[in-house]
Write a protein that holds these residues in place. Sequence first.
Motif, PDB file in Angstrom:
ATOM      1  N   UNK A  31       0.827  -1.206   0.000  1.00 26.80           N
ATOM      2  CA  UNK A  31       0.000   0.000   0.000  1.00 26.80           C
ATOM      3  C   UNK A  31       0.858   1.251   0.000  1.00 26.80           C
ATOM      4  N   UNK A  32       1.888   1.281   0.829  1.00 25.94           N
ATOM      5  CA  UNK A  32       2.749   2.465   0.875  1.00 25.94           C
ATOM      6  C   UNK A  32       3.470   2.648  -0.447  1.00 25.94           C
ATOM      7  N   UNK A  33       3.885   1.534  -1.049  1.00 27.95           N
ATOM      8  CA  UNK A  33       4.585   1.621  -2.325  1.00 27.95           C
ATOM      9  C   UNK A  33       3.687   2.231  -3.393  1.00 27.95           C
ATOM     10  N   UNK A  34       2.447   1.756  -3.459  1.00 27.60           N
ATOM     11  CA  UNK A  34       1.529   2.268  -4.476  1.00 27.60           C
ATOM     12  C   UNK A  34       1.135   3.704  -4.165  1.00 27.60           C
ATOM     13  N   UNK A  62      -6.648   4.243  -0.839  1.00 29.61           N
ATOM     14  CA  UNK A  62      -7.350   4.510   0.419  1.00 29.61           C
ATOM     15  C   UNK A  62      -6.840   3.540   1.483  1.00 29.61           C
ATOM     16  N   UNK A  63      -6.111   4.050   2.489  1.00 32.70           N
ATOM     17  CA  UNK A  63      -5.557   3.167   3.513  1.00 32.70           C
ATOM     18  C   UNK A  63      -6.606   2.558   4.434  1.00 32.70           C
ATOM     19  N   UNK A  64      -7.805   3.149   4.503  1.00 37.46           N
ATOM     20  CA  UNK A  64      -8.849   2.625   5.391  1.00 37.46           C
ATOM     21  C   UNK A  64      -9.497   1.386   4.796  1.00 37.46           C
ATOM     22  N   UNK A  65      -9.870   1.477   3.518  1.00 39.23           N
ATOM     23  CA  UNK A  65     -10.507   0.333   2.855  1.00 39.23           C
ATOM     24  C   UNK A  65      -9.509  -0.539   2.116  1.00 39.23           C
ATOM     25  N   UNK A  66      -8.216  -0.106   2.086  1.00 39.18           N
ATOM     26  CA  UNK A  66      -7.175  -0.841   1.359  1.00 39.18           C
ATOM     27  C   UNK A  66      -7.519  -1.001  -0.109  1.00 39.18           C
ATOM     28  N   UNK A  94      -9.151  -2.139  -6.960  1.00 41.09           N
ATOM     29  CA  UNK A  94      -8.483  -3.358  -6.497  1.00 41.09           C
ATOM     30  C   UNK A  94      -8.255  -3.256  -4.991  1.00 41.09           C
ATOM     31  N   UNK A  95      -8.458  -4.354  -4.300  1.00 41.84           N
ATOM     32  CA  UNK A  95      -8.042  -4.415  -2.903  1.00 41.84           C
ATOM     33  C   UNK A  95      -6.574  -4.823  -2.866  1.00 41.84           C
ATOM     34  N   UNK A  96      -5.875  -4.381  -1.830  1.00 47.54           N
ATOM     35  CA  UNK A  96      -4.459  -4.717  -1.705  1.00 47.54           C
ATOM     36  C   UNK A  96      -4.254  -6.225  -1.700  1.00 47.54           C
ATOM     37  N   UNK A  97      -5.199  -6.944  -1.085  1.00 41.86           N
ATOM     38  CA  UNK A  97      -5.071  -8.397  -0.997  1.00 41.86           C
ATOM     39  C   UNK A  97      -5.095  -9.054  -2.373  1.00 41.86           C
ATOM     40  N   UNK A  98      -5.671  -8.382  -3.379  1.00 40.49           N
ATOM     41  CA  UNK A  98      -5.756  -8.964  -4.721  1.00 40.49           C
ATOM     42  C   UNK A  98      -4.510  -8.715  -5.548  1.00 40.49           C
ATOM     43  N   UNK A  99      -3.608  -7.847  -5.061  1.00 42.28           N
ATOM     44  CA  UNK A  99      -2.438  -7.470  -5.851  1.00 42.28           C
ATOM     45  C   UNK A  99      -1.278  -8.397  -5.527  1.00 42.28           C
ATOM     46  N   UNK A 100      -0.793  -9.110  -6.530  1.00 40.38           N
ATOM     47  CA  UNK A 100       0.381  -9.981  -6.348  1.00 40.38           C
ATOM     48  C   UNK A 100       1.667  -9.159  -6.416  1.00 40.38           C
ATOM     49  N   UNK A 101       1.788  -8.355  -7.456  1.00 37.26           N
ATOM     50  CA  UNK A 101       2.918  -7.423  -7.559  1.00 37.26           C
ATOM     51  C   UNK A 101       2.590  -6.387  -8.630  1.00 37.26           C
ATOM     52  N   UNK A 102       3.383  -5.317  -8.679  1.00 35.33           N
ATOM     53  CA  UNK A 102       3.188  -4.323  -9.723  1.00 35.33           C
ATOM     54  C   UNK A 102       4.538  -3.785 -10.147  1.00 35.33           C
ATOM     55  N   UNK A 103       4.559  -3.218 -11.349  1.00 27.99           N
ATOM     56  CA  UNK A 103       5.790  -2.685 -11.927  1.00 27.99           C
ATOM     57  C   UNK A 103       5.514  -1.300 -12.483  1.00 27.99           C
ATOM     58  N   UNK A 104       6.353  -0.338 -12.146  1.00 28.05           N
ATOM     59  CA  UNK A 104       6.188   1.020 -12.650  1.00 28.05           C
ATOM     60  C   UNK A 104       6.645   1.086 -14.102  1.00 28.05           C
TER      61      UNK A 104
END
Length: 247
Positions: A31-34, A62-66, A94-104
């Motif tokens: 979350x912080x990274x995104x 949104x850090x509250x709902x992730x 997307x919820x954070x739990x659904x994210x495996x990884x991301x690339x800029x």
Amino acid sequence: MADTKRNNTIAGKVAMPKTTDGAQAALPDTHEAIAKAIGARIKLTTVAPQSQIYEGTIYTTDPITNLVVLDTRLASSSTDPAKVKEQPSDFKFFTIARIQHFQIVALASGDHTSESDVASARPAISAVNLARLEKRCEDKVRELKEQERNRGRGVSKEGQAIFDAFKRINVRVHWHNTQIIAADAVIIKAPYRVEDCVGTKDKQEALIRIKKVLEGERRKIREREERERKDGTGTGASTPTGPRKGG
């Protein structure tokens, strides 16, 4: 030790986004990274079993709902930025739990060398279409005025129900005090029964037609009231209760 090493590897994969030149931003969690990459264009991979890859601009988090909001409208290095902004946004959540990884893929500033640009990136504010807003405002004002014209004053609830029924079947009606003027030819006086219809001699065809329509609509109102009484859902909205007070 093996478990610890495996967990660290997974955490690194999720939480440390890679830029296109191979550099890694050492951020503590996903979350912080995104959040620090808001405004940047990324490729995001969701977790199994329905793993998919999405590309878009990070609109907000949104850090509250992730939640992470991605604007997935198309863009490429060869696309005119002005034309890209003209494209309608296509937001995906997307919820954070659904994210495996991301690339800029690209920083908001277009500079791939500075991590500070990632932290300060912000999506551009789209231009406001004033003409469209003015039209929406005018349409709403016109709609409200039409509703006001269609609302009888000092009439029974049944009278209003009959007026609304004529409107629904596209019979031209308007109020003249407490009288309904139908098809610009027939006057329907309170309490709005078939025998309360009046028309001039040269409008007898219209009078006969309006009487038939009125008879049918009153029958529908009675049947609806009967069903509501049986179901116990009746509100008495169409039952005559005498003139309404005020406007």
